[in-house]
Design a protein around this motif. Sequence first.
Motif, short mmCIF file in Angstrom:
data_model
loop_
_atom_site.label_atom_id
_atom_site.label_comp_id
_atom_site.label_asym_id
_atom_site.label_seq_id
_atom_site.Cartn_x
_atom_site.Cartn_y
_atom_site.Cartn_z
N THR A 403 30.98 -43.13 -45.76
CA THR A 403 30.08 -44.25 -46.03
C THR A 403 28.76 -44.14 -45.28
OG1 THR A 403 31.18 -45.51 -44.26
CG2 THR A 403 32.00 -45.81 -46.49
N ARG A 404 28.60 -43.09 -44.46
CA ARG A 404 27.37 -42.96 -43.68
C ARG A 404 26.21 -42.57 -44.59
NH1 ARG A 404 27.38 -38.27 -39.48
NH2 ARG A 404 29.24 -39.39 -38.79
N THR A 405 25.07 -43.22 -44.44
CA THR A 405 23.86 -42.91 -45.20
C THR A 405 22.67 -42.85 -44.24
OG1 THR A 405 23.49 -45.26 -45.64
CG2 THR A 405 24.70 -44.01 -47.31
N PRO A 406 21.63 -42.08 -44.57
CA PRO A 406 20.45 -42.04 -43.70
C PRO A 406 19.76 -43.40 -43.68
CG PRO A 406 20.03 -40.87 -45.75
CD PRO A 406 21.49 -41.20 -45.72
N ASP A 407 19.11 -43.70 -42.57
CA ASP A 407 18.44 -44.99 -42.46
C ASP A 407 17.24 -45.04 -43.40
OD1 ASP A 407 15.86 -44.30 -40.72
OD2 ASP A 407 17.58 -43.22 -39.87
N SER A 408 16.82 -46.25 -43.71
CA SER A 408 15.74 -46.43 -44.69
C SER A 408 14.43 -45.81 -44.22
CB SER A 408 15.55 -47.92 -44.97
OG SER A 408 15.28 -48.62 -43.76
N GLY A 409 14.18 -45.81 -42.90
CA GLY A 409 12.95 -45.21 -42.41
C GLY A 409 12.88 -43.73 -42.68
N THR A 410 13.99 -43.03 -42.42
CA THR A 410 14.03 -41.58 -42.68
C THR A 410 13.83 -41.28 -44.16
OG1 THR A 410 15.53 -41.29 -40.81
CG2 THR A 410 15.42 -39.50 -42.42
N VAL A 411 14.52 -42.05 -45.01
CA VAL A 411 14.37 -41.84 -46.45
C VAL A 411 12.94 -42.11 -46.90
CG1 VAL A 411 15.13 -42.64 -48.72
CG2 VAL A 411 16.79 -42.36 -46.90
N GLY A 412 12.32 -43.16 -46.35
CA GLY A 412 10.95 -43.49 -46.72
C GLY A 412 9.97 -42.41 -46.31
N ILE A 413 10.11 -41.91 -45.08
CA ILE A 413 9.21 -40.85 -44.60
C ILE A 413 9.39 -39.59 -45.44
CG2 ILE A 413 8.71 -39.33 -42.66
CD1 ILE A 413 9.39 -41.66 -40.81
N PHE A 414 10.65 -39.26 -45.76
CA PHE A 414 10.92 -38.05 -46.55
C PHE A 414 10.30 -38.17 -47.95
CE2 PHE A 414 13.46 -35.35 -49.32
CZ PHE A 414 13.58 -34.18 -48.56
N ALA A 415 10.50 -39.31 -48.60
CA ALA A 415 9.97 -39.49 -49.96
C ALA A 415 8.45 -39.53 -49.95
CB ALA A 415 10.53 -40.78 -50.56
N LEU A 416 7.85 -40.20 -48.95
CA LEU A 416 6.39 -40.27 -48.87
C LEU A 416 5.79 -38.90 -48.62
CD1 LEU A 416 3.90 -42.11 -48.86
CD2 LEU A 416 4.22 -42.41 -46.40
N SER A 417 6.41 -38.12 -47.75
CA SER A 417 5.92 -36.76 -47.48
C SER A 417 5.98 -35.92 -48.74
CB SER A 417 6.74 -36.12 -46.36
OG SER A 417 6.66 -36.88 -45.18
N LEU A 422 3.17 -33.00 -52.68
CA LEU A 422 3.30 -32.45 -54.02
C LEU A 422 2.06 -32.71 -54.87
CD1 LEU A 422 5.19 -31.02 -56.01
CD2 LEU A 422 5.98 -33.26 -56.74
N ALA A 423 1.45 -33.87 -54.74
CA ALA A 423 0.32 -34.21 -55.62
C ALA A 423 -1.02 -34.14 -54.89
CB ALA A 423 0.55 -35.57 -56.25
N PRO A 424 -1.43 -35.16 -54.14
CA PRO A 424 -2.79 -35.11 -53.56
C PRO A 424 -2.96 -34.03 -52.51
CG PRO A 424 -1.58 -37.01 -52.74
CD PRO A 424 -0.75 -36.42 -53.82
N LEU A 446 7.18 -26.06 -53.20
CA LEU A 446 7.36 -27.35 -52.53
C LEU A 446 8.62 -28.06 -53.02
CD1 LEU A 446 3.70 -28.72 -52.42
CD2 LEU A 446 5.13 -28.11 -50.47
N ILE A 447 8.86 -28.01 -54.34
CA ILE A 447 10.05 -28.67 -54.88
C ILE A 447 11.31 -28.04 -54.31
CG2 ILE A 447 11.37 -29.09 -56.99
CD1 ILE A 447 8.72 -29.35 -58.46
N MET A 448 11.36 -26.71 -54.27
CA MET A 448 12.54 -26.04 -53.72
C MET A 448 12.69 -26.32 -52.24
SD MET A 448 12.36 -22.35 -55.70
CE MET A 448 13.77 -21.76 -54.76
N GLY A 449 11.57 -26.34 -51.52
CA GLY A 449 11.66 -26.61 -50.09
C GLY A 449 12.20 -27.98 -49.79
N PHE A 450 11.70 -29.00 -50.50
CA PHE A 450 12.20 -30.35 -50.28
C PHE A 450 13.64 -30.50 -50.77
CE2 PHE A 450 7.84 -31.53 -49.43
CZ PHE A 450 7.97 -32.57 -48.53
N SER A 451 14.00 -29.76 -51.80
CA SER A 451 15.40 -29.81 -52.27
C SER A 451 16.33 -29.27 -51.21
CB SER A 451 15.55 -29.03 -53.58
OG SER A 451 14.76 -29.59 -54.60
#
Length: 658
Positions: A403-417, A422-424, A446-451
Amino acid sequence: MRPLAFPSRISCFAALAAAFLLPGSNARAGVSIDATIGFGQGPGAGSGFLPNGWNPLTVVVSGQTERIHGQLQVTVHATSGSRLYTRNLTLQPGAPPDVESFTVRLGTETSRVRYSSNAGSASVDVALIAEGHQLAAQKLAFPIALPDESFNLLALTRDGGGFGFLAHRQLGLLHRGVDAVALGQRTGKFFPGDASLNRGYEAIKDIASSMVLYPAPDALPVTSQGYDGIDAVALADLPIESLRDEQVEALRGFILDGGLLVVAGGDEARLRSSPLRDLLPISEPYATTSERALPLLTDRYRSPIDASGGVPVTRGRLRAEAQPLLGDLISTRRYGSGQVVYTAFDTLDPALRVWPGSPSLWRDLLRTRNQELSLPRVLAERASIGATEGSSIADALAGERATRTPDSGTVGIFALSYLLLLAPGTYLVLKRLDRREFAWITTPILIMGFSFGAYAMGRAIKGGPLSANRAVVLQSSAGSRHFSGMAAIGLYSPTRALYSVGLQPAGPESSQGFNSGIPVALGEGGDGVTDLSASPLIRDVEVRLWSARLFIAPFELDAGGAVDARTTMRRDGAVDVQVSNHTRFRIEHAQLVCGSTPLEIGDLPPGSTVSRSVGWTQGGNAEGATLLADRTPSSGSAEEHARLGMRASLVGSLASPP
């Protein structure tokens, strides 16, 4: 001969095609199946099933003219979806009919305090499949639906009759687990606040009637769950040594789990050959006499018995753990949470069949059964059906990683990065270098690296070794060394693999706690990573990557002794309780529960006794004080918190109304 017209040729071709292609249209079409649900159509009038519970299902396959390797499929269609039960079988030509037994669950409701006797939209289909062809099929017709509040007696007799004096009588007995207070309130018969217990009994005794079922021997359940709708079993003159071993063991499990078995005497040979003779309150040597008077019965029920022809009475030596109920004519013995009652006389003797006191006698006999719900069964039903409490049990046993999941801050930073690079980010860098055509290369990189980064993050959280946690719930009556148990096993897999799961109960020499005495055996992929017990719970179950599975296993445990509880009511309204541990196990963190009030009584080593006083609570039952125990480590580790959470989940689930 005139040639066939064109439409006739088409019809002929269609008929030939159907003969070769339609399922079941082959040389083995003579195979037939005859299936019944519930307790079958016995020679008598009684037959029934439980609309929203476990039911025995019997399939008789006959008529085969050649060797057939096939699969018997039972499909249960309920409101929550369809469930498929399968059984591989081999049929030999000329062999007797093959009898296959299943235990299936109908409906979706988890509550036992229900009052509807409607099967709803449930239906059952049975089919025999061989080499891709359907050889035979049947849609089951449902017999009588058992009312939820009725007291159901299963009568095992040769001729499928003999208990007509009990059918549809109001004996003041309710089905096991039905809340009498809720039933009285629902029907407007009485309310606890303005009616005495006696008046309340008088009010509800005409609500529920007794049902008598006469099953065919082949239709008797092969698992204890198949007795879900039965409150008591009357073993009369049916020779149960002719039953299959699994049917006898299922009957044992029914008693162990809180059922009542009433065994009739009068036939010395039948007692000696019975595979259940070790459960009787009496032991050999047996002695049978023909008696023309039964004063103990006539005096108690104030009704004379015409025993001029002689009533056979079989007596024996009363076992140490047994108790007499009516002199040497009726005795009882606890087995697990259930009771075995023995009547020295034959209850189907002609003199007793017409005796006016028989209904009152049987009401007294049937009132000895355990009225409480089975805690292991509640755990099994909730965990398997997926109720809220069951989900919490599954999560607790799966462990923290499930049931362990990463905290919302980590997920947010990862998605924002990811979005910025990827775009700008890529566009601005390539524009500055005047190499925007390189986007065809940098974007996949970049897609493979983030994957790979996402996988590494998930592996760090969800990865690690294979883990299995288990919680064991045991139940018994005071004075019985036999416990019915339910083991809930949570398996968490860090990889996608097949597992075999089994139980290895502790040997007689073990003196560890209950939970430690039931270790889990695991084997991965069937390659023998861990030595499994002779009969594992289940083999080759697929568990997906970073996923958990919950397994429920019933079992029986001989604790080597009993847990005795004695209660005494004091003048001030309190209750003195004395608990003695005569088992070979050390019980830790024990509690007494009176009503909804728990009282810690500490640890109980083997051979120890502890005394406490508990306050009487409204609606509480001092004689039904429950002993709860759990083993928790003394360290403040993460394992301790997991076990404490597991304990809270289990106790909360079992303590809440089912």
